[in-house]
Design an enzyme around this catalytic site. Structure first.
Site, short mmCIF file in Angstrom:
data_model
loop_
_atom_site.label_atom_id
_atom_site.label_comp_id
_atom_site.label_asym_id
_atom_site.label_seq_id
_atom_site.Cartn_x
_atom_site.Cartn_y
_atom_site.Cartn_z
CG ASP A 22 -0.24 -0.15 2.54
OD1 ASP A 22 0.90 -0.66 2.57
OD2 ASP A 22 -0.84 0.24 3.56
CB THR B 98 -3.95 1.38 11.29
OG1 THR B 98 -5.26 0.97 10.87
CG2 THR B 98 -3.57 0.65 12.56
#
Length: 242
Positions: A95, A120
Site C-alpha cells: 500500500d 492505523t
C-alpha cells in the site's frame, strides 16, 4: 478494464478502472469470494486485476481471479514500478509503494514529493524530483495513539469517536485526550512539510488515508488530498506491468 483490490488493515477497497482513471469504487470489511464473483459478473469487460494486501494473502481469491481473468498481478518485492526504489522492497508494504506510485504519476515532473497516508499508522514517503523513492517513516495513526493511551494506563478512557477537532487545551479528560492526540499529529505532519519546503519551496504534498480530510482542514501547510491514491497507484502499477 482493470480490477483493483487493496486489502488494508481494517477494510478492503476495490475499484474498476480504465488505463487512466478509476470509474467505480467499493468498500468491504473483507472481500469475500461471493463479493468478488459478483463484481466480476457485473463487469464482463474486465481483462486484468491487481491485488495488494498488507495482511495475509487470500489464495482462494487469487485463484478465482486467475480463473476468470487473463492477467493477474499480485504486488510483491519483485513487481516492477515506474520509479527507482531505495527502500528495502522485502519489507515495504504494497500500500505504501502504491501511494508513492500514485503520487508520482499525478505530480508535475521535476518536483520534490512528500506523500502522507494517515490511517492505523501514518506514513511519510519521500520522492525526489528525479523520480527516486528515497524511503519513508512510520508513526502511530490518530486512533492508534488513543488506543495506546488507554491500553498502557490505568484510568484513561478509550475514545472511539473523535468528534472534537479543536486544537485548544481540554478542560475534561476526554477533551485532553482527543485534542492532545490530534494536535500532536497535526504538528507532526506540518513539521514534515515545513522541513521539506525549507529546502525545496515548490515541493508537492499529497495526503491520503481515512483521516486525510480532517487533517487537511487543520494543517497550516497546503496539501493535495487524494482519497483513492493507493487505488490509483495500484492501477498505474498494473498498467506498467502489462
Amino acid at each position: 478494464m482493470n480490477l483493483i483490490i487493496d486489502q488494508g488493515n481494517t477494510v478492503c477497497k476495490v475499484a474498476i478502472a480504465t488505463e487512466e482513471e478509476l470509474v467505480q469504487c467499493y468498500t468491504f470489511p473483507h472481500l469475500s469470494l461471493r463479493d468478488a464473483g459478483q463484481i466480476l459478473s457485473a463487469h464482463p469487460s474486465l481483462e486484468a486485476a491487481i491485488y495488494s494486501s498488507v495482511a495475509r494473502v487470500d489464495k482462494p481469491l487469487l485463484g478465482l481471479l486467475s480463473e476468470r481473468l487473463p492477467s493477474v498481478v499480485m504486488v510483491d518485492e519483485h513487481t516492477a514500478v515506474p520509479l527507482e526504489v531505495e527502500y528495502d522492497r522485502k519489507r515495504l508494504g504494497s500500500d505504501r509503494l502504491a501511494a508513492v506510485v500514485g503520487a508520482y504519476s499525478l505530480a508535475p515532473r521535476e518536483r520534490e514529493l512528500l506523500i502522507v497516508d494517515s490511517g492505523t499508522a501514518i506514513t511519510f514517503e519521500r520522492v525526489t524530483s528525479s523520480g527516486t523513492y528515497l524511503g519513508g517513516n512510520i508513526s502511530p495513526g490518530l486512533y492508534t495513539r488513543l488506543k495506546a493511551l488507554n491500553h498502557f494506563t490505568s484510568r484513561l478512557p478509550l475514545l472511539s469517536d473523535l468528534k472534537d477537532t479543536s486544537l485548544g487545551y481540554g478542560t475534561t479528560t476526554q477533551e485532553a485526550l482527543s485534542r492532545g492526540a490530534l494536535r500532536g499529529l497535526i504538528y507532526e505532519v506540518d513539521g514534515y512539510i515545513r522541513s521539506l519546503r525549507s529546502l525545496h519551496p515548490e515541493a508537492v504534498v499529497y495526503l491520503t488515508g481515512g483521516d486525510a480530510q480532517m487533517i487537511q482542514e487543520l494543517l497550516e501547510e497546503d496539501v493535495y488530498v487524494e482519497p483513492n491514491l493507493v487505488l490509483f497507484g495500484l492501477n498505474k502499477i498494473l498498467e506498467y506491468n502489462k
